[in-house]
Design an enzyme around this catalytic site. Structure first.
Site, PDB file in Angstrom:
ATOM      1  N   CYS A 197      17.519 -34.536 -46.556  1.00 27.77           N
ATOM      2  CA  CYS A 197      18.549 -35.501 -46.189  1.00 27.77           C
ATOM      3  C   CYS A 197      18.330 -35.984 -44.747  1.00 27.77           C
ATOM      4  CB  CYS A 197      19.932 -34.884 -46.411  1.00 27.77           C
ATOM      5  SG  CYS A 197      21.251 -36.094 -46.648  1.00 27.77           S
ATOM      6  N   HIS A 256      19.624 -32.520 -52.659  1.00 26.30           N
ATOM      7  CA  HIS A 256      20.186 -31.199 -52.389  1.00 26.30           C
ATOM      8  C   HIS A 256      20.324 -30.430 -53.700  1.00 26.30           C
ATOM      9  CE1 HIS A 256      21.510 -31.947 -48.212  1.00 26.30           C
ATOM     10  NE2 HIS A 256      21.857 -33.155 -48.616  1.00 26.30           N
TER      11      HIS A 256
END
Length: 483
Positions: free
Chosen positions: A330, A429
């Site tokens: 991310c 994730h």
């Protein structure tokens, strides 16, 4: 039986874990139970099935209840972006970004959403177990409160107050809380319990009786330290299990100032062959690290500057020269590129910050936030595995290294890899919770995975937590308070 609330005599007294344990204990009694936290402050968020976000602690509590997490379980989520400002998420969706001083005027407007979410849960479950935030003893914050006594009184929910004996001064914590509370707030408290005791519990018998005598509150027990706490997903990056002090292959993660969504680390840290090292500010990246992880961040450009202040950019360059591996997730992925541009000033002052240059990609921050669960085909190490994960980010990343994707999402390349495959970036994730993918990833690092089921380990730890509470606390008495 309708609802009860766990509040703390201070921050970090163990409220989240206690609520998870009570939820599992109530579920084992045959009750339909749901967790609820009116307001949470955390950058560690979980994505719900409907595309919203809540605090990850409430997602774990939902698991303890046997439920899918929903946004009603945490209607107000504050995600700090600086020392004085935070993003305000209401019922799963971003409302605004505000400074701490301005949030005080916004809070009273949010009580309607809090009660709406609470009442929906109450209408569909036998029991709702509510978690407070911080401490009601912070009476300077009482005006407009929606997290502790303001909510308890508005919803007429009885409270159990928790003291943390591990940090010392637990008698003052609990007796002092009663002393500073408004009498009407103090009347909401039906009892107390002591958490995190180490050693012979009987040594505190006199102190326990003194608290009851001074406050007039019923005691529900003294809870010893839970030895399997490290097997549950960490709510705070500092709580992530570091693995054995010796042995195991070192995987290092940089503890960024605005670290976010670090739940990817728990399954790796649980592997017996891994020694997870959380690199703290001012510390060098361990030279023996096989992999260095740049985690998510709520302020990518700010944490790029923070990273450089620690000298980690120099350490990373040396790590790569030695043939080490790097994984950016991310915000960490965005940092690995050539630059991060924020022309609209979404995360802070508008501008462009040079990246680490370890991937041939560039990122531009955009107002639209991607918040979704995804099913992907992992291409890393040729695994080809179908894996479930989630995305929770702003910004678009493009560049030549995206031709070597980390995974395929909805038929499109996701992430990027360097030509030698040693530097990887991805917005995904949650992939390491998949046992087969975790094993394949570790195999690529020369680490043999245990073959253990991470999900089964978490379930077993929740059962053990409920057993621990049943052994040492009057759980039946606590649940009987609900009204």
């Amino acid at each position: 039986m309708t609802a009860l609330m766990i509040q703390g005599a201070g921050s970090n007294v163990g409220k989240s874990m206690l609520v998870a344990g009570l939820c599992r204990a109530a579920r084992r009694r045959g009750l339909t139970v749901a967790p609820f936290k009116p307001q949470n402050m955390s950058n560690n968020a979980a994505v719900t099935a409907d595309g919203g976000e809540i605090g990850r602690a409430q997602a774990l509590q939902a698991l303890a209840c046997g439920l899918e997490p929903v946004t009603d379980m945490n209607p107000i989520l504050l995600k700090p972006e600086s020392d004085v400002g935070a993003q305000v998420v209401v019922q799963g969706k971003r409302l605004t970004t505000t400074r701490a001083r301005d949030y005080a005027t916004l809070k009273p407007q949010l009580m309607g959403a809090v009660l709406e979410s609470f009442n929906r849960l109450k209408a569909t479950h036998d029991l709702v177990i509510v978690e407070g935030a911080g401490s009601p003893a912070e009476v300077n914050l009482r005006a407009g409160d929606i997290a502790n006594m303001g909510f308890a009184r508005a919803a007429d929910v009885p409270v159990v107050l928790v003291g943390d004996i591990d940090r010392g001064g637990v008698i003052a914590q609990i007796v002092g809380t009663q002393a500073v509370l408004d009498p009407a707030d103090a009347e909401m408290i039906s009892g107390f319990l002591i958490n995190k005791f180490r050693g012979d519990v009987t040594l505190f018998d006199d102190g326990y009786r003194l608290i009851g005598a001074r406050t007039g509150w019923r005691g529900f027990g003294t809870l010893p330290w839970f030895p399997l706490a490290h097997k549950l997903p960490a709510e705070d990056a500092l709580d992530i299990a570091s693995g054995p002090a010796t042995g195991g292959t070192v995987i290092a993660c940089l503890t960024l100032s605005r670290i976010a969504n670090f739940d990817d680390l728990d399954p790796l840290a649980a592997e017996p062959g891994v020694r997870m090292v959380m690199v703290q500010p001012g510390q060098p990246i361990p030279a023996e690290a096989r992999l260095v992880i740049l985690p998510g961040s709520k302020s990518t450009r700010g944490d790029l500057a923070f990273l450089r202040e620690q000298g980690w950019d120099i350490d990373l360059a040396a790590h790569v020269r030695r043939g080490g591996h790097v994984l950016g997730i991310c915000g960490g992925y965005q940092m690995l590129g050539r630059s991060v541009a924020d022309p609209e000033g979404i995360e802070g002052p508008a501008g462009t910050t040079p990246g680490l240059g370890l991937l041939d990609v560039e990122t531009v921050m955009t107002p639209d936030k991607r918040l979704t669960r995804v099913r992907v085909r992992a291409t890393h190490a040729g695994s080809g595995l179908a894996v479930e994960g989630y995305e929770i980010h702003i910004g678009r990343t493009e560049g030549a290294d995206r031709a070597r994707p980390f995974a395929i999402v909805e038929g499109q390349n996701e992430g990027a890899m360097s030509a030698d495959g040693r530097v990887i970036g991805s917005y995904l994730h949650g992939l390491f919770g998949a046992d087969a993918f975790r094993a394949a990833f570790l195999r690529g690092l020369g680490i043999r995975a245990s073959g253990q089921s991470h999900a089964a380990g978490v379930e077993a730890a929740l059962d053990a937590l409920a057993d621990h509470l049943e052994t040492h606390l009057d759980v039946t008495g606590i649940l009987a308070l609900a009204r």
